[in-house]
Enzyme design. Structure first.
Site, mmCIF file in Angstrom:
data_model
loop_
_atom_site.group_PDB
_atom_site.id
_atom_site.type_symbol
_atom_site.label_atom_id
_atom_site.label_comp_id
_atom_site.label_asym_id
_atom_site.label_seq_id
_atom_site.Cartn_x
_atom_site.Cartn_y
_atom_site.Cartn_z
ATOM 1 N N ASP A 75 0.976 -1.344 -0.089
ATOM 2 C CA ASP A 75 -0.061 0.057 -0.023
ATOM 3 C C ASP A 75 0.818 1.304 -0.014
ATOM 4 O OD1 ASP A 75 -1.949 -1.836 0.045
ATOM 5 O OD2 ASP A 75 -2.987 -0.918 1.777
ATOM 6 N N LYS A 113 -3.513 -6.194 2.640
ATOM 7 C CA LYS A 113 -4.626 -7.049 2.354
ATOM 8 C C LYS A 113 -4.288 -8.407 2.285
ATOM 9 C CE LYS A 113 -5.701 -3.478 2.538
ATOM 10 N NZ LYS A 113 -4.330 -2.762 2.447
ATOM 11 N N CYS A 149 5.752 -2.753 8.264
ATOM 12 C CA CYS A 149 6.038 -1.652 9.113
ATOM 13 C C CYS A 149 5.891 -1.422 10.410
ATOM 14 C CB CYS A 149 5.252 -0.550 8.348
ATOM 15 S SG CYS A 149 5.681 -0.392 6.463
ATOM 16 N N SER A 200 -4.847 4.452 5.858
ATOM 17 C CA SER A 200 -3.530 3.761 6.191
ATOM 18 C C SER A 200 -3.786 3.506 7.698
ATOM 19 C CB SER A 200 -2.396 4.322 5.862
ATOM 20 O OG SER A 200 -1.288 3.802 6.384
#
Length: 562
Positions: A78, A121, A192, A475
């Site tokens: 993303d 996802k 992340c 996000s």
């Protein structure tokens, strides 16, 4: 065994012949066949090393007396897809991943599965596919990334990098400082490092009981993570080698049931997870045939204290800090002191969730707070309703930087690109409510994440003075008064599409309200004159997706009732 359908009896000689071509021997046809669903892809930091992870897992499966068959899913990063039309493909990729899991596992009648997701996802897509197949499945993620540091020792992560763009645009940092952040925000492989969508979902897998303890917090690329991979591989074989009645206890839907869904949302509230978890957990609940709706989330939130605040909500705390402070088990143990917050439920490792956490404890109360000292007495997510969101909207309350009550003036944009340009051109000022529409599941299509505009707002110093609402999503790195998933969306005639610049919008998080101050007559007049915008599309897949997708209040799942 389920796999006997493709490997036993004289009529399956051709099937065995093909399997022998892959290296199988006589003795292998009496062993369980294990699907190793990998999401290895070289462009995603959380996935580029998963080919090595699957090698470790397959080695352990063979040692345990089973036969592994690796296959891959696709993946979208993303962060890299964001800010251009590549992001339109992110949420739709969830459906491709679920379909690919269902396809491979059922076409080849594999007995059990170990799934290796990590980011975005990919986690929910794999879970949805596993629920459809409904065989024993162990999930083991690649693991979180370590946090980064600037030259002066300040902890940073991906959210820092996005917000740094806004600071640079506002003249608050230099080009050299921006480069320092760029080069150090993501220091290694892994998902992340904050409580963004990937780590939120990897954490919730522990709460759902489909992953081993430590799945959400043990750092990637460490010896401790390697041992977790091996334990997961051994466990899937232990189950696959059980007799059929005992093995059936561990079928995916027996582990991930309504109780597991409710436990996941409770932990999500306690840890202030990404607002995307709402979208994905609703879709997972549907695949699990669980009795759970969007409105149930606020009921859970009222009974759960927010006790762990992690980046982006608290920029100094990351997943590795949660791990050192006691991990997800410590969070769940502390949560459950309040009463029956968690529902006891079987886990894939054989014990119940309450048995798993009974000896857990908080090691550092500065990182994981106690119930006597919560960040908030209620959970870190809320669902808002009102004439602007008749079917609901989602806000990550853990990320609010200003007041939980906000009344402001609408500044409307018909796309994320328009909003970014408007913010950079100082069209947005203190006291405004930024409205970004036609970015929902149908309108986008694909429901783009709004990290770029929210980061610009934060970076330009407007985070506590501006609210943002969208029928798109955010996000996990987003913070501020950001409300997404507004349903019905603009593309299906929702009220967000009728808004005009200057309309007064009222937000009250604690009262769960999102409304526009317009009379019924004015709304009716606007609706009579309203025609939703329908974007032109070149992509065949996005055309299919737009035709089938439902809105965010039902998890943006695809219709199957045609």
């Amino acid at each position: 065994m389920r796999s006997d359908e493709v490997k036993k009896g004289h009529q399956r000689a051709p099937h065995r012949s093909l399997l022998r071509a892959t290296g199988l021997k006589d003795e292998d046809f009496n062993k369980p066949f294990i699907g190793v669903a990998n999401s290895f892809i070289e462009i995603i930091p959380g996935h580029f090393f998963l080919d090595k992870v699957s090698t470790i897992i397959k080695d352990e499966i063979r040692k345990a007396g089973c036969v592994p068959f690796e296959f891959n899913t696709i993946g979208v990063d993303d962060g890299i897809a964001m800010g251009h039309d590549g992001m339109l493909f992110s949420l739709p990729s969830r459906e491709i991943i679920a379909n690919s899991i269902e396809t491979v596992m059922n076409a080849h009648k594999l007995d059990a599965m170990i799934a290796i997701p990590n980011c975005d996802k990919i986690v929910p897509g794999m879970i949805m596919g596993a629920l459809r197949v409904n065989v024993p499945t162990v999930f083991v993620s690649g693991g979180p990334m370590a946090k980064g540091y600037t030259k002066d020792g300040t902890p940073i992560d991906l959210a820092t990098a996005f917000e740094a763009v806004g600071k640079f645009e506002a003249g608050q940092i230099t080009a050299d400082e921006l480069k320092d952040i760029e080069c150090n925000a993501c220091p290694s492989g892994g998902s992340c490092s904050g409580m963004f969508t990937a780590n939120s979902m990897n954490t919730l897998m522990e709460a759902m009981g489909i992953a081993l303890e430590g799945n959400g917090t043990i750092l990637a690329l460490t010896p401790q993570r390697e041992e977790l991979y091996r334990k997961a591989a051994r466990r899937v074989c232990e189950i696959a080698l059980m007799d059929e009645n005992e093995k059936a206890k561990y079928n995916m839907r027996n582990i991930l049931n309504e109780n597991a869904v409710r436990n996941a949302f409770a932990v999500d509230m306690a840890m202030g997870g990404s607002s995307n978890t709402v979208l994905h957990m609703l879709a997972i609940a549907k695949e699990a045939e669980a009795n759970f709706e969007l409105k149930d989330i606020n009921k859970i939130s009222k009974n759960v204290s927010h006790i762990a605040k992690i980046s982006p909500s608290l920029s100094t705390v990351h997943m590795q800090d949660i791990d050192k402070a006691g991990g997800v088990n410590a969070v769940m143990h502390e949560m459950d002191r309040r009463g029956d917050v968690l529902i006891d439920n079987l886990t894939i490792t054989g014990e119940t969730i309450k048995e798993r956490i009974k000896n857990a404890k908080i090691v550092d109360t500065n990182i994981i707070h106690t119930l006597e000292n919560p960040y908030s007495a209620v959970g870190g997510l809320a669902i808002l309703y009102g004439n602007l969101a008749m079917q609901g909207a989602v806000i990550k309350t853990a990320g609010i930087t200003g007041s939980r009550v906000f009344t402001g003036t609408a500044v409307c944009f018909n796309s994320q690109d328009e909003a970014i340009a408007g913010i950079l051109n100082h069209k947005v000022k203190a006291g405004d409510v930024v409205v970004i529409r036609y970015e929902g599941p149908k309108g986008g299509p694909g429901m783009q994440e709004m990290l770029a505009p929210t980061s610009l707002i934060m970076g330009m110093g407007l985070g506590s003075q501006v609210a943002l609402i969208t029928d798109g999503r955010f996000s996990g790195a987003t913070r501020g008064a950001s409300i997404g998933h507004v349903s019905p969306e603009a593309a299906e005639g929702g009220m967000i599409g009728l808004l005009e610049d200057g309309d007064e919008i009222h937000i009250d998080v604690d009262q769960y309200i999102l409304s526009v101050n317009l009379s019924d007559d004015e709304i009716a007049k606007r609706r009579a004159e309203f025609t939703p915008i329908k974007k032109e599309l070149k992509s065949s897949w996005l055309k299919q997706y737009r035709a089938l997708v439902t809105n965010a209040s039902s998890g943006a799942v695809l219709r199957t009732d045609m």
